[in-house]
Design a protein around this motif. Structure first.
Motif, PDB file in Angstrom:
ATOM      1  N   GLU A  22      14.970 -10.296  -0.094  1.00  0.00           N
ATOM      2  CA  GLU A  22      15.490 -11.137   0.990  1.00  0.00           C
ATOM      3  C   GLU A  22      15.169 -10.547   2.351  1.00  0.00           C
ATOM      4  O   GLU A  22      14.737 -11.257   3.272  1.00  0.00           O
ATOM      5  N   ASP A  23      15.365  -9.234   2.504  1.00  0.00           N
ATOM      6  CA  ASP A  23      15.072  -8.589   3.788  1.00  0.00           C
ATOM      7  C   ASP A  23      13.588  -8.638   4.103  1.00  0.00           C
ATOM      8  O   ASP A  23      13.188  -8.856   5.258  1.00  0.00           O
ATOM      9  N   ALA A  24      12.744  -8.440   3.070  1.00  0.00           N
ATOM     10  CA  ALA A  24      11.299  -8.491   3.283  1.00  0.00           C
ATOM     11  C   ALA A  24      10.869  -9.902   3.692  1.00  0.00           C
ATOM     12  O   ALA A  24      10.018 -10.079   4.576  1.00  0.00           O
ATOM     13  N   LYS A  62       5.322  -3.664   7.230  1.00  0.00           N
ATOM     14  CA  LYS A  62       5.984  -2.725   6.330  1.00  0.00           C
ATOM     15  C   LYS A  62       7.208  -3.377   5.700  1.00  0.00           C
ATOM     16  O   LYS A  62       8.133  -3.802   6.389  1.00  0.00           O
ATOM     17  N   ILE A  63       7.212  -3.455   4.366  1.00  0.00           N
ATOM     18  CA  ILE A  63       8.343  -4.060   3.663  1.00  0.00           C
ATOM     19  C   ILE A  63       8.911  -3.154   2.574  1.00  0.00           C
ATOM     20  O   ILE A  63       9.932  -3.481   1.962  1.00  0.00           O
ATOM     21  N   ALA A  64       8.253  -2.009   2.292  1.00  0.00           N
ATOM     22  CA  ALA A  64       8.799  -1.077   1.298  1.00  0.00           C
ATOM     23  C   ALA A  64      10.151  -0.557   1.788  1.00  0.00           C
ATOM     24  O   ALA A  64      10.359  -0.343   2.983  1.00  0.00           O
ATOM     25  N   GLY A  65      11.070  -0.367   0.848  1.00  0.00           N
ATOM     26  CA  GLY A  65      12.416   0.063   1.198  1.00  0.00           C
ATOM     27  C   GLY A  65      13.350  -1.093   1.495  1.00  0.00           C
ATOM     28  O   GLY A  65      14.525  -0.887   1.818  1.00  0.00           O
ATOM     29  N   MET A  66      12.847  -2.342   1.370  1.00  0.00           N
ATOM     30  CA  MET A  66      13.650  -3.532   1.620  1.00  0.00           C
ATOM     31  C   MET A  66      13.877  -4.302   0.323  1.00  0.00           C
ATOM     32  O   MET A  66      13.100  -4.192  -0.628  1.00  0.00           O
ATOM     33  N   GLU A 121      -0.690  -6.524   3.818  1.00  0.00           N
ATOM     34  CA  GLU A 121      -1.556  -7.085   4.847  1.00  0.00           C
ATOM     35  C   GLU A 121      -1.633  -8.586   4.671  1.00  0.00           C
ATOM     36  O   GLU A 121      -2.117  -9.084   3.660  1.00  0.00           O
ATOM     37  N   VAL A 122      -1.138  -9.311   5.661  1.00  0.00           N
ATOM     38  CA  VAL A 122      -1.113 -10.767   5.633  1.00  0.00           C
ATOM     39  C   VAL A 122      -2.109 -11.283   6.662  1.00  0.00           C
ATOM     40  O   VAL A 122      -2.086 -10.836   7.819  1.00  0.00           O
ATOM     41  N   ASP A 127       0.824  -1.207   0.000  1.00  0.00           N
ATOM     42  CA  ASP A 127       0.000   0.000   0.000  1.00  0.00           C
ATOM     43  C   ASP A 127       0.862   1.263   0.000  1.00  0.00           C
ATOM     44  O   ASP A 127       2.097   1.202  -0.038  1.00  0.00           O
ATOM     45  N   GLN A 128       0.214   2.405   0.054  1.00  0.00           N
ATOM     46  CA  GLN A 128       0.918   3.685  -0.054  1.00  0.00           C
ATOM     47  C   GLN A 128       1.877   3.908   1.107  1.00  0.00           C
ATOM     48  O   GLN A 128       2.871   4.627   0.973  1.00  0.00           O
ATOM     49  N   GLU A 129       1.578   3.296   2.249  1.00  0.00           N
ATOM     50  CA  GLU A 129       2.474   3.405   3.409  1.00  0.00           C
ATOM     51  C   GLU A 129       3.586   2.364   3.388  1.00  0.00           C
ATOM     52  O   GLU A 129       4.399   2.304   4.302  1.00  0.00           O
ATOM     53  N   GLY A 130       3.610   1.540   2.325  1.00  0.00           N
ATOM     54  CA  GLY A 130       4.678   0.560   2.193  1.00  0.00           C
ATOM     55  C   GLY A 130       4.434  -0.737   2.926  1.00  0.00           C
ATOM     56  O   GLY A 130       5.383  -1.479   3.217  1.00  0.00           O
ATOM     57  N   ARG A 131       3.150  -1.050   3.206  1.00  0.00           N
ATOM     58  CA  ARG A 131       2.846  -2.244   3.989  1.00  0.00           C
ATOM     59  C   ARG A 131       2.044  -3.262   3.172  1.00  0.00           C
ATOM     60  O   ARG A 131       1.302  -2.889   2.263  1.00  0.00           O
TER      61      ARG A 131
END
Length: 274
Positions: free
Chosen positions: A129-131, A122-126, A114-115, A108-112
């Protein structure tokens, strides 16, 4: 007059021709160091690791000895069929032909994402592998059973505009693709596309940048723009000759005009008896 007609014909034919230097990929251009055909060309010094961004789509799979446990993490438990290594988004460019759009997890726009059972992570910016490690850590907090996570980009979506044989939104079902993968998946460029002026409109954290690359230049193989990224927009600028018409009707017109000139010259020769 008869002497001028062949000269005029040659001028028109040469005017309608497009130099091979303008349409040939990966040349050894004069301003670059020579590159032998068998020379090893390293990738750019910039390490290619794509960083996930808002509105990307990722595919998250879960594996466990307890099948009921893994089902709890998925919105759908169907698998997408009929996917090949490289696939296009279709002529319409819509998401309807993209199964992973419905099956994947949208950031989403906040970088998250939903599981189910875990909430928003939040996984944006990763990197991928890091995510993956972050989602795995969230699962480990709540479940003692062994649940393994696989996370990857759900294909590379990009858009082609301008002098491509197929324009629109395209998808390559790989986690890494070169600019030539994108060209092949888009039906190649038209004959009148300026291959030395391909613009890449690319999203970055906080904004967008426009980059110009030269497909004629063999140095592209070592460029950071050799690889495309999700959500890239590729725009191929047309040559000035494009104002006259498309490559197909221009060639047909020149052929017709040349035929008429040849017929006229033949008639003049027959009438004059020379």
């Amino acid at each position: 007059m008869r002497k001028r007609i062949p000269i005029l014909l040659l001028i028109l034919i040469s005017w309608g021709c497009i130099s091979n230097k303008r349409i040939t990929y990966l040349q050894n251009l004069p301003e670059n160091e020579p590159i032998e055909l068998n020379e090893f060309i390293p990738f750019a010094e910039v390490d290619y690791k794509y960083v996930l961004q808002p509105f990307d789509i990722v595919e998250i799979d879960f594996a466990s000895s307890d099948e009921e446990l893994t089902k709890a993490f998925s919105y759908q438990n169907t698998t997408a069929g009929g996917m090949s290594g490289i696939g296009g988004g279709g002529g319409g460019g819509g998401q309807g032909s993209d199964p992973l759009y419905f099956r994947g997890y949208s950031i989403d726009q906040e970088g998250r994402v939903e599981v189910p059972k875990l909430g928003k992570i939040k996984i944006a910016g990763m990197t991928e592998e890091d995510a993956k490690n972050k989602v795995q850590a969230e699962i480990n907090k709540f479940f003692k059973e062994e649940v393994y996570v696989r996370l990857r980009i759900a294909g590379i979506r990009y858009t082609t505009l301008g002098e491509f044989n197929s324009v629109g939104v395209k998808v390559i079902y790989k986690n890494r693709a070169t600019i030539f993968d994108a060209l092949a998946n888009s039906g190649e460029t038209t004959l009148l596309g300026k291959k030395n002026k391909l613009f890449i409109i690319r999203q970055y954290d906080g904004g967008t940048k426009i980059h110009q690359i030269n497909l004629n230049d063999r140095a592209l193989l070592g460029s950071p723009f050799y690889f495309i990224q999700p959500n890239d927009i590729l725009y191929m600028e047309p040559m000035k000759i494009r104002q006259i018409g498309t490559a197909d009707n221009l060639t047909a017109s020149m052929a017709l005009f040349a035929g008429l000139l040849a017929s006229t010259l033949l008639i003049i020769n027959l009438v004059t008896g020379n």
